[in-house]
Write a protein that holds these residues in place. Structure first.
Motif, PDB file in Angstrom:
ATOM      1  N   ASN A 146       0.824  -1.213   0.000  1.00  0.00           N
ATOM      2  CA  ASN A 146       0.000   0.000   0.000  1.00  0.00           C
ATOM      3  C   ASN A 146       0.857   1.262   0.000  1.00  0.00           C
ATOM      4  N   GLU A 147       1.670   1.409   1.026  1.00  0.00           N
ATOM      5  CA  GLU A 147       2.354   2.683   1.230  1.00  0.00           C
ATOM      6  C   GLU A 147       3.575   2.865   0.337  1.00  0.00           C
ATOM      7  N   GLY A 148       4.263   1.788   0.008  1.00  0.00           N
ATOM      8  CA  GLY A 148       5.431   1.918  -0.856  1.00  0.00           C
ATOM      9  C   GLY A 148       5.067   2.423  -2.239  1.00  0.00           C
ATOM     10  N   PHE A 149       4.110   1.763  -2.888  1.00  0.00           N
ATOM     11  CA  PHE A 149       3.692   2.187  -4.220  1.00  0.00           C
ATOM     12  C   PHE A 149       3.008   3.555  -4.171  1.00  0.00           C
ATOM     13  N   THR A 150       2.255   3.815  -3.090  1.00  0.00           N
ATOM     14  CA  THR A 150       1.549   5.089  -3.000  1.00  0.00           C
ATOM     15  C   THR A 150       2.522   6.253  -2.858  1.00  0.00           C
ATOM     16  N   THR A 151       3.592   6.073  -2.097  1.00  0.00           N
ATOM     17  CA  THR A 151       4.578   7.135  -1.958  1.00  0.00           C
ATOM     18  C   THR A 151       5.215   7.454  -3.309  1.00  0.00           C
ATOM     19  N   ASN A 152       5.526   6.409  -4.087  1.00  0.00           N
ATOM     20  CA  ASN A 152       6.060   6.632  -5.428  1.00  0.00           C
ATOM     21  C   ASN A 152       5.041   7.358  -6.303  1.00  0.00           C
ATOM     22  N   ALA A 153       3.788   6.895  -6.254  1.00  0.00           N
ATOM     23  CA  ALA A 153       2.741   7.500  -7.086  1.00  0.00           C
ATOM     24  C   ALA A 153       2.497   8.958  -6.691  1.00  0.00           C
ATOM     25  N   GLU A 154       2.487   9.227  -5.388  1.00  0.00           N
ATOM     26  CA  GLU A 154       2.305  10.602  -4.903  1.00  0.00           C
ATOM     27  C   GLU A 154       3.377  11.522  -5.482  1.00  0.00           C
ATOM     28  N   ARG A 155       4.618  11.083  -5.449  1.00  0.00           N
ATOM     29  CA  ARG A 155       5.713  11.944  -5.915  1.00  0.00           C
ATOM     30  C   ARG A 155       5.673  12.137  -7.423  1.00  0.00           C
ATOM     31  N   ARG A 156       5.197  11.134  -8.147  1.00  0.00           N
ATOM     32  CA  ARG A 156       5.045  11.306  -9.589  1.00  0.00           C
ATOM     33  C   ARG A 156       3.969  12.342  -9.901  1.00  0.00           C
ATOM     34  N   ILE A 157       2.861  12.295  -9.157  1.00  0.00           N
ATOM     35  CA  ILE A 157       1.793  13.265  -9.352  1.00  0.00           C
ATOM     36  C   ILE A 157       2.283  14.677  -9.028  1.00  0.00           C
ATOM     37  N   VAL A 158       2.991  14.820  -7.903  1.00  0.00           N
ATOM     38  CA  VAL A 158       3.512  16.124  -7.501  1.00  0.00           C
ATOM     39  C   VAL A 158       4.482  16.653  -8.556  1.00  0.00           C
ATOM     40  N   VAL A 205       4.478  16.097 -11.784  1.00  0.00           N
ATOM     41  CA  VAL A 205       3.734  16.548 -12.959  1.00  0.00           C
ATOM     42  C   VAL A 205       3.045  17.889 -12.688  1.00  0.00           C
ATOM     43  N   VAL A 206       2.444  18.033 -11.502  1.00  0.00           N
ATOM     44  CA  VAL A 206       1.618  19.204 -11.217  1.00  0.00           C
ATOM     45  C   VAL A 206       2.434  20.372 -10.674  1.00  0.00           C
ATOM     46  N   GLN A 207       3.413  20.095  -9.813  1.00  0.00           N
ATOM     47  CA  GLN A 207       4.120  21.167  -9.123  1.00  0.00           C
ATOM     48  C   GLN A 207       5.578  21.304  -9.535  1.00  0.00           C
ATOM     49  N   GLY A 208       6.081  20.402 -10.352  1.00  0.00           N
ATOM     50  CA  GLY A 208       7.431  20.545 -10.869  1.00  0.00           C
ATOM     51  C   GLY A 208       8.459  19.666 -10.193  1.00  0.00           C
ATOM     52  N   GLU A 209       9.608  19.510 -10.862  1.00  0.00           N
ATOM     53  CA  GLU A 209      10.655  18.617 -10.391  1.00  0.00           C
ATOM     54  C   GLU A 209      11.269  19.086  -9.078  1.00  0.00           C
ATOM     55  N   GLN A 210      11.408  20.401  -8.893  1.00  0.00           N
ATOM     56  CA  GLN A 210      12.044  20.893  -7.671  1.00  0.00           C
ATOM     57  C   GLN A 210      11.213  20.562  -6.443  1.00  0.00           C
ATOM     58  N   ARG A 211       9.901  20.736  -6.545  1.00  0.00           N
ATOM     59  CA  ARG A 211       9.028  20.388  -5.425  1.00  0.00           C
ATOM     60  C   ARG A 211       9.093  18.887  -5.153  1.00  0.00           C
ATOM     61  N   VAL A 271      11.210  14.254  -1.887  1.00  0.00           N
ATOM     62  CA  VAL A 271      12.071  13.073  -1.763  1.00  0.00           C
ATOM     63  C   VAL A 271      13.039  13.259  -0.602  1.00  0.00           C
ATOM     64  N   GLY A 272      13.618  14.450  -0.493  1.00  0.00           N
ATOM     65  CA  GLY A 272      14.538  14.717   0.603  1.00  0.00           C
ATOM     66  C   GLY A 272      13.870  14.602   1.960  1.00  0.00           C
ATOM     67  N   ILE A 273      12.679  15.174   2.065  1.00  0.00           N
ATOM     68  CA  ILE A 273      11.937  15.081   3.320  1.00  0.00           C
ATOM     69  C   ILE A 273      11.569  13.628   3.607  1.00  0.00           C
ATOM     70  N   GLY A 274      11.178  12.911   2.560  1.00  0.00           N
ATOM     71  CA  GLY A 274      10.830  11.498   2.731  1.00  0.00           C
ATOM     72  C   GLY A 274      12.014  10.666   3.174  1.00  0.00           C
ATOM     73  N   TRP A 275      13.182  10.982   2.632  1.00  0.00           N
ATOM     74  CA  TRP A 275      14.389  10.247   3.027  1.00  0.00           C
ATOM     75  C   TRP A 275      14.699  10.466   4.508  1.00  0.00           C
ATOM     76  N   LYS A 276      14.543  11.719   4.951  1.00  0.00           N
ATOM     77  CA  LYS A 276      14.750  11.997   6.376  1.00  0.00           C
ATOM     78  C   LYS A 276      13.731  11.250   7.223  1.00  0.00           C
ATOM     79  N   GLY A 277      12.478  11.210   6.744  1.00  0.00           N
ATOM     80  CA  GLY A 277      11.458  10.470   7.475  1.00  0.00           C
ATOM     81  C   GLY A 277      11.764   8.993   7.551  1.00  0.00           C
ATOM     82  N   LEU A 278      12.262   8.441   6.451  1.00  0.00           N
ATOM     83  CA  LEU A 278      12.647   7.031   6.443  1.00  0.00           C
ATOM     84  C   LEU A 278      13.762   6.779   7.455  1.00  0.00           C
ATOM     85  N   HIS A 279      14.745   7.672   7.455  1.00  0.00           N
ATOM     86  CA  HIS A 279      15.855   7.542   8.402  1.00  0.00           C
ATOM     87  C   HIS A 279      15.339   7.577   9.837  1.00  0.00           C
TER      88      HIS A 279
END
Length: 621
Positions: free
Chosen positions: A292-304, A306-312, A317-325
Motif C-alpha cells: 500500500n504505502e510503498g507504491f503510494t509514496t512513489n505515485a504521490e511523488r510522480r503526481i507532484v 507533474v503538477v508542481q514541478g521537479e524541484q518540489r 524526496v529529501g523530506i521522505g528520506w529523512k522520514g525514512l531515516h
C-alpha cells in the motif's frame, strides 16, 4: 482451521462476506449507535463463522427472512489487539442479520459535543477504521483480505437521515462515516470540499485544494482511469489523528494541512495516489503493508512532479528520506519492523525503480494496477508478478535481501568493496543482531582489525549495540588512541545509551577518566554530548520549531506548546511534543506539564491518539 490474518479471528475455512447492509441509529446523548448489520456470504455455509468485534453488545442473530435465531457466542476473554471473538453457528445460511449496539468506548468513533466543534451548537461524530477498528462499529471479518460492497441507512436525530451505498468492493478499514453540520464548496468537476458550515475552515480549504482536478488528471495519465467517480474531501475537526485518510469517494483530512499557500495539497496527492495503490489493490494483511504505502509514496511523488514541478518533487524526496531515516531509528531495536515483509503476530498495526528505469517502471505499474484492481494481495503474489513482468530481475537484485534482510554478504560480493561500502553496510545492519552473528562476521572479514577507522569504529559500535562484549578490549584501545569526536561520540554513546547496560556505563566512565587528558577540550565536552559526568539524552527530536525549543530546554515557549497540544489532535504533532516533554532524566517540571496538558486536552483527542499519548506517558513515568 487457521486464521488468515494475525490481527483477525477470520478463519481460512470460512467464506469471506461479499456485501454488508447497515441500518444505524446514531445517539449523540449516549455516544452510541444502535444498529443492524446484514452480512451476505457468497454461498450457503454450515459450521462456525468467526467474526471480529470490539466493545459491541450483540442482541440477536437471525437468518432472514427466517425468524428462528442463529446460535452465537462471544468469547469470555478479550484479546488486547484482536478484541472479542463472535462465533455464529450456521446451518446452510448465506445471509445473517445481526442486531447490536456500539459502546461509548468504541475505538473507531469519536464523539464531539457542541462545545468541541466550530459551530458550538451542533454535535459531531466521525469514524477512523484504519487499521483494525471497523470491528468496533459493526461485527465483521476485519481483515483487508475481505473486500465488501456496502449500503447503509443512517438515522440521525429527528427528522434527519442519510443513505449511501458503494458499488465497489472495499476493505473494511476504508469504511467511513461522519455526521455533523456541514457546508460544501465545489472545487472541480468531481470534487467538492466539505467542512463544518460555520467558521473559516471551509473557505480556506477550498482555496488550498483548488488544484485537485489537475492532480486527478495527472494520476490518470500516469496510472490509468480513476475508477471511483467522485473524489470529495472532508476536513474534520482538529482532533482527527492523521494527516489524511484515503476513504474512497470521500477523503478525510486534518485542518492542519491547510497552510494557506497550496502546499497542503501534498497530503491530498498522497491520498489520491491511494485511489490506485491501496484502494484498487490492497495489501492482504498488514504484514504486506508496504504494498500500500510503498507504491503510494512513489505515485504521490510522480503526481507532484507533474503538477508542481521537479524541484518540489525533489524536496519531497529529501523530506521522505529523512522520514525514512527517522523511522528506521525509531525501530532500531526491532529490526523486524524495518523489513518490507514483516511478522506482526501479537503486534498492534497502529504502533508500525532504478534497476528498471522510469518509463518501464511506469508501464509495469499500470499493468500491476490493471491486473490486481479490486483485489487484496500479499507480498508473495507481488514477487511472482514482478518476476513474470521483469524477466531476470532475480538475477540483478537479491530479492531475499530486500524483503528479509537476514544474511551475511558473500566473499564474492565484498571482493571489491572499499571502506565506504563496508561502512554503509555496517551502519545499516540491525542493532538487534545476535552477538554470535557479529563475532562470525568479524571472524570472516577481520573488521575489528581494519586499518580504516571508519570501518573499525562502525564495527565496534555495532558490537556494543548488539551486546557483544568480545570487543571491549579493542574498544578501550580505540578510545585511548583516537581523539576525533567523530569516533568518540558514537562509541561512548553506544556504551551508555539504553537500559540494563550498567557494566557498559561503568566501562565508559572509567575509560573517559583515564583518557580525557589526551582529548582536546572540545572532545572532552562532547564525548557524551555535554560536559561530564552528565550523559546525553538519546533520540531527542520532533516535528517543527516548537518541539525543537522543548528539546533545547527553552521554557519560553511552554505557553505555545500548551496552546498547540490543546488545539490539534494529529498524532504527527502530539507524539513528538509529548515525547520531548517527558523523555530523559531531570525533567520533572516538563513531565508534570505533559501530564497536566494530557488530562486537560485528552477529551478532544481521538481514542487512537489518546492511546498513543498514554503509552508515551507510561513509558517515561
Amino acid at each position: 482451521m487457521a486464521p488468515i490474518d494475525p490481527h483477525s479471528y477470520t478463519d481460512s475455512t470460512n467464506p469471506l462476506a461479499t456485501h454488508l447492509s447497515l441500518t444505524l441509529f446514531i445517539s449523540f446523548p449516549t455516544s452510541t449507535i444502535s444498529a443492524t448489520a446484514l452480512l451476505t456470504l457468497p454461498t450457503p455455509f454450515s459450521g462456525p463463522l468467526l467474526l471480529d468485534t470490539r466493545s459491541l453488545s450483540i442482541s440477536s442473530v437471525l437468518p432472514p427472512p427466517n425468524p428462528n435465531p442463529i446460535p452465537f457466542s462471544l468469547s469470555p476473554t478479550i484479546d488486547h489487539i484482536k478484541g472479542q471473538l463472535l462465533t455464529l453457528t450456521l446451518t446452510g445460511q448465506d445471509s445473517i442479520l445481526i442486531t447490536y449496539s456500539t459502546s461509548p468506548d468504541s475505538s473507531a468513533l469519536q464523539w464531539l459535543n457542541p462545545s468541541q466543534t466550530t459551530s458550538k451548537t451542533h454535535p459531531f461524530v466521525y469514524t477512523q477504521c484504519y487499521s483494525i477498528h471497523a470491528r468496533s462499529v459493526f461485527p465483521c471479518q476485519d481483515t483487508p483480505a475481505a473486500r465488501l460492497r456496502f449500503s447503509a441507512l443512517v438515522n440521525l436525530p429527528h427528522p434527519l437521515s442519510s443513505e449511501f451505498s458503494s458499488e465497489f468492493p472495499i476493505p473494511l478499514y476504508l469504511f467511513a462515516l461522519a455526521a455533523g453540520r456541514f457546508g460544501s464548496l465545489e472545487v472541480g468537476p468531481r470534487t467538492s470540499v466539505y467542512a463544518e458550515a460555520e467558521g473559516e475552515v471551509l473557505g480556506a480549504a477550498a482555496k488550498e485544494f483548488v488544484g485537485v482536478e489537475e492532480m486527478v488528471r495527472a494520476g490518470e495519465g500516469l496510472f490509468g482511469l480513476y475508477e471511483w467517480g467522485r473524489f470529495d474531501l472532508l476536513v474534520l475537526p482538529p482532533s482527527f489523528p492523521y494527516g489524511g485518510m484515503e476513504n474512497p469517494l470521500m477523503v478525510f483530512l486534518t485542518p492542519t494541512v491547510i497552510r494557506g499557500d497550496g502546499s497542503g495539497a501534498q497530503v491530498v496527492a498522497h491520498e489520491l495516489a491511494h485511489s490506485w495503490t491501496g484502494n484498487l489493490i490492497t495489501n492482504k494483511t498488514n504484514e504486506d503493508f508496504w504494498l500500500n504505502e510503498g507504491f503510494t509514496t512513489n505515485a504521490e511523488r510522480r503526481i507532484v512532479e507533474v503538477v508542481q514541478g521537479e524541484q518540489r518533487a525533489a524536496l519531497n524526496v529529501g523530506i521522505g528520506w529523512k522520514g525514512l531515516h527517522d523511522d528506521v531509528e525509531t525501530f532500531k531495536d526491532n529490526v523486524e519492523f524495518t523489513k518490507l515483509k514483516n511478522k506482526q503476530e501479537g503486534i498492534d498495526p497502529d504502533d508500525i525503480c532504478s534497476q528498471i528505469g522510469r518509463a518501464k517502471f511506469d508501464e509495469f505499474l499500470k499493468n500491476y494496477i490493471a491486473t490486481f484492481k479490486f483485489q487484496s494481495i500479499d507480498t508473495e503474489t507481488f514477487i511472482e508478478f514482478l518476476k513474470e513482468n521483469v524477466p531476470g530481475i532475480e538475477k540483478d537484485i537479491d530479492l531475499d535481501q530486500w524483503f528479509k534482510l537476514e544474511r551475511m554478504p558473500t566473499e564474492d560480493e565484498v571482493a571489491y568493496w572499499s571502506g565506504q561500502e563496508w561502512e554503509l553496510y555496517l551502519k545499516n545492519l540491525p542493532k538487534t543482531a545476535e552477538a554470535s552473528q557479529v563475532a562470525a562476521l568479524d571472524a570472516r572479514y577481520h573488521l575489528s582489525e581494519s586499518k580504516d577507522w571508519e570501518v573499525k569504529v562502525a564495527f565496534l559500535q555495532l558490537s556494543i549495540s548488539c551486546g557483544c562484549k568480545n570487543y571491549f578490549g579493542e574498544t578501550e584501545k580505540t578510545l585511548k588512541e583516537a581523539g576525533r569526536v567523530k569516533y568518540l561520540r558514537p562509541l561512548y554513546t553506544a556504551l551508555v545509551q539504553g537500559a540494563g547496560k550498567e557494566g557498559e556505563k561503568i566501562l565508559a566512565k572509567r575509560l573517559f577518566m583515564e583518557a580525557r587528558e589526551s582529548y582536546h577540550p572540545i572532545a572532552q565536552g562532547d564525548s557524551f554530548g555535554c560536559s561530564p559526568p552528565s550523559f546525553r539524552k538519546q533520540g531527542q527530536g520532533g516535528e517543527g520549531g516548537v518541539s525543537s525549543t522543548v528539546s533545547c530546554g527553552c521554557k519560553n515557549y511552554f505557553g505555545e506548546v500548551e496552546k498547540t497540544l490543546k488545539e490539534v489532535g494529529r498524532m504527527k504533532y502530539l507524539r513528538p511534543l509529548h515525547t520531548t516533554l517527558v523523555q530523559g532524566a531531570g525533567e520533572e517540571e516538563e513531565k508534570i506539564l505533559a501530564k497536566r496538558l494530557f488530562m486537560e486536552a485528552h477529551e478532544s483527542y481521538h481514542t487512537i491518539a489518546q492511546g498513543v499519548v498514554e503509552s508515551i506517558l507510561l513509558k517515561h513515568a
